[in-house]
Design an enzyme around this catalytic site. Structure first.
Site, PDB file in Angstrom:
ATOM      1  N   LYS A 160       0.853  -1.200   0.000  1.00 17.53           N
ATOM      2  CA  LYS A 160       0.000   0.000   0.000  1.00 17.53           C
ATOM      3  C   LYS A 160       0.889   1.251   0.000  1.00 17.53           C
ATOM      4  CE  LYS A 160      -4.238   1.714   2.167  1.00 17.53           C
ATOM      5  NZ  LYS A 160      -5.042   1.833   0.956  1.00 17.53           N
TER       6      LYS A 160
HETATM    7  N1  PMP Z   1      -7.840  -2.042  -3.053  1.00 18.34           N
HETATM    8  C1  PMP Z   1      -7.316  -0.805  -3.054  1.00 18.34           C
HETATM    9  C2  PMP Z   1      -6.605  -0.317  -4.262  1.00 18.34           C
HETATM   10  C3  PMP Z   1      -7.454   0.009  -1.919  1.00 18.34           C
HETATM   11  O1  PMP Z   1      -6.932   1.241  -1.908  1.00 18.34           O
HETATM   12  C4  PMP Z   1      -8.162  -0.479  -0.799  1.00 18.34           C
HETATM   13  C5  PMP Z   1      -8.352   0.395   0.392  1.00 18.34           C
HETATM   14  N2  PMP Z   1      -7.253   0.401   1.240  1.00 18.34           N
HETATM   15  C6  PMP Z   1      -8.667  -1.777  -0.854  1.00 18.34           C
HETATM   16  C7  PMP Z   1      -8.488  -2.530  -1.994  1.00 18.34           C
HETATM   17  C8  PMP Z   1      -9.374  -2.354   0.334  1.00 18.34           C
HETATM   18  O2  PMP Z   1      -8.451  -2.604   1.365  1.00 18.34           O
HETATM   19  P1  PMP Z   1      -8.844  -2.603   2.882  1.00 18.34           P
HETATM   20  O3  PMP Z   1     -10.046  -3.451   3.024  1.00 18.34           O
HETATM   21  O4  PMP Z   1      -7.659  -3.160   3.573  1.00 18.34           O
HETATM   22  O5  PMP Z   1      -9.131  -1.191   3.261  1.00 18.34           O
END
Ligand code: PMP
Length: 307
Positions: A160
Site C-alpha cells: 500500500k
Molecule cells: N484495493 C485498493 C486499491 C485500496 O486502496 C483499498 C483500500 N485500502 C482496498 C483494496 C481495500 O483494502 P482494505 O479493506 O484493507 O481497506
C-alpha cells in the site's frame, strides 16, 4: 471529500498541533512516491466503546509496505497501534478514519537514496461513508476504466504505497467524469482486478467469487473480513480469476474496503445486476456492521478498544 480538521496529529513519537504537521517541498516522497500508508477506521461500538477495527492487521501491513521500499520504521508494531489509539482519543473522536503514513523525508535526492530518513505520522479525523450512505443501501453504478492496473513485476499492488494511487486516480477520475460512482480496473491479462480503492466480490447462484491476489489487487483487510464472515454464514467463497463478462451475468456484486465498507454494486458498464435487492450482500453487510453493534460476535479479536 474535504478533510475535517481536528486538534492533533501524531508525528515521530509526539502529539503535535494539526497545523504544524508540514513537510519540505524537497521531501523524497513528493518526488519519487516513496510513501506507504494505511486507511483504518475507529467505530463507536455499542458494547466495547470506541474501537479500532483490525488495528494489528493494518499496522502489520503498514510495516510490510515500509519493508518493501526500505522505509525505516524506528518503532514497534505495538507502539504504532498504541499511537493510533492515542490519536483518536486525544482528538476526542468517537468514530474516525485513521491515516498512518510513513515516507522518505528531506535530505537527499535520487530514487535509490538510502541515507534519507523516514518520517512517520498518524492523523485521525471524522469521515462518513466513502461511496455515500445511499450507496451503502441502494448500491452504486460502476464502470471499467480504459486503464489497466499495474502488472505483476512492475509496481507491487499488494503493497500500500502512495505511488500506487496514481493508478487509482486515473481509474476513478475516468469513472467519475463519465457519471459513475467508482471505476473498476482490469488486470494486465484482461481479467477483473479491483476497484480504484476497493476489492470486488461477484455472486452467481449463491457462490461468492473474488479475484486472487495475483490479479493485481491490494490484499484488503475488509476483503479478508468479508470472506471470513461469508464462510461463517455458510457460503462458499472462492478466490479465482474472473473474466469481465462474468460481471454482466452476476446475481450480485459488492465492493469492500475500509473506506467503502461493504457497498453493493447496482450496475456495471450500465448493465444492472440480476438481483437489485442484493439479498446475500445485505446479509454480509449486516454481519459486518453487526461487529460494531455487538450483533455479530467478534470471535477473532478484531475490535481494539482505544482505552
Ligand atoms: N484495493 C485498493 C486499491 C485500496 O486502496 C483499498 C483500500 N485500502 C482496498 C483494496 C481495500 O483494502 P482494505 O479493506 O484493507 O481497506
Amino acid at each position: 471529500m474535504p478533510i475535517q480538521e481536528v486538534k492533533h496529529i501524531w508525528r515521530n513519537g509526539e502529539m503535535i498541533p494539526w497545523a504544524d504537521a508540514t513537510t519540505h517541498v524537497l521531501t523524497h516522497a513528493i518526488h519519487y512516491g516513496t510513501s506507504v500508508f494505511e486507511g483504518m477506521r475507529a467505530y463507536d461500538t455499542k458494547h466495547k466503546g470506541v474501537c479500532i477495527f483490525r488495528n494489528r492487521d493494518h499496522i502489520e501491513r503498514f510495516f510490510f509496505s515500509a519493508r518493501v521500499y526500505r522505509i525505516g520504521m524506528p518503532h514497534s508494531v505495538e507502539d504504532i497501534m498504541q499511537a493510533c489509539c492515542d490519536v483518536v482519543r486525544e482528538n476526542e473522536l468517537s468514530s474516525a478514519y485513521i491515516r498512518p503514513v510513513a515516507f522518505l523525508g528531506y535530505g537527499e535526492m535520487g530514487p535509490s537514496s538510502t541515507a534519507v530518513k523516514s518520517d512517520i505520522a498518524i492523523a485521525a479525523f471524522p469521515w462518513g461513508a466513502y461511496l455515500g450512505e445511499e450507496g451503502l443501501d441502494k448500491g452504486v453504478d460502476v464502470a471499467f476504466s480504459s486503464w489497466r492496473r499495474m502488472a505483476p513485476g512492475t509496481i507491487p499492488s499488494g503493497v500500500k504505497a502512495g505511488g500506487n494511487y496514481l493508478s487509482s486516480r486515473l481509474v476513478s477520475m475516468e469513472a467519475k467524469d463519465n457519471g459513475y460512482a467508482e471505476g473498476l480496473g482490469l488486470a494486465h491479462d484482461g481479467t477483473v482486478s479491483e476497484g480504484a480503492g476497493e476489492n470486488l466480490f461477484v455472486i452467481t447462484k449463491g457462490r461468492i467469487v473474488t479475484p486472487p491476489t495475483s490479479s493485481s489487487i491490494l490484499n484488503g483487510i475488509t476483503r479478508d473480513t468479508v470472506m471470513t464472515l461469508a464462510k461463517k454464514l455458510g457460503y462458499e467463497v472462492i478466490e479465482q480469476s474472473i473474466p469481465r463478462e462474468a460481471l454482466y451475468a452476476a446475481d450480485e456484486i459488492f465492493m469492500t474496503g475500509t473506506a467503502a465498507e461493504v457497498t453493493p454494486v447496482r450496475s456495471v458498464d450500465k448493465l444492472p445486476v440480476n438481483q437489485p435487492d442484493f439479498p446475500i450482500t445485505k446479509q454480509i453487510q449486516r454481519a459486518f456492521f453487526g461487529l460494531f453493534s455487538g450483533e455479530t460476535e467478534d470471535e477473532w479479536g478484531w475490535l481494539d478498544p482505544i482505552g
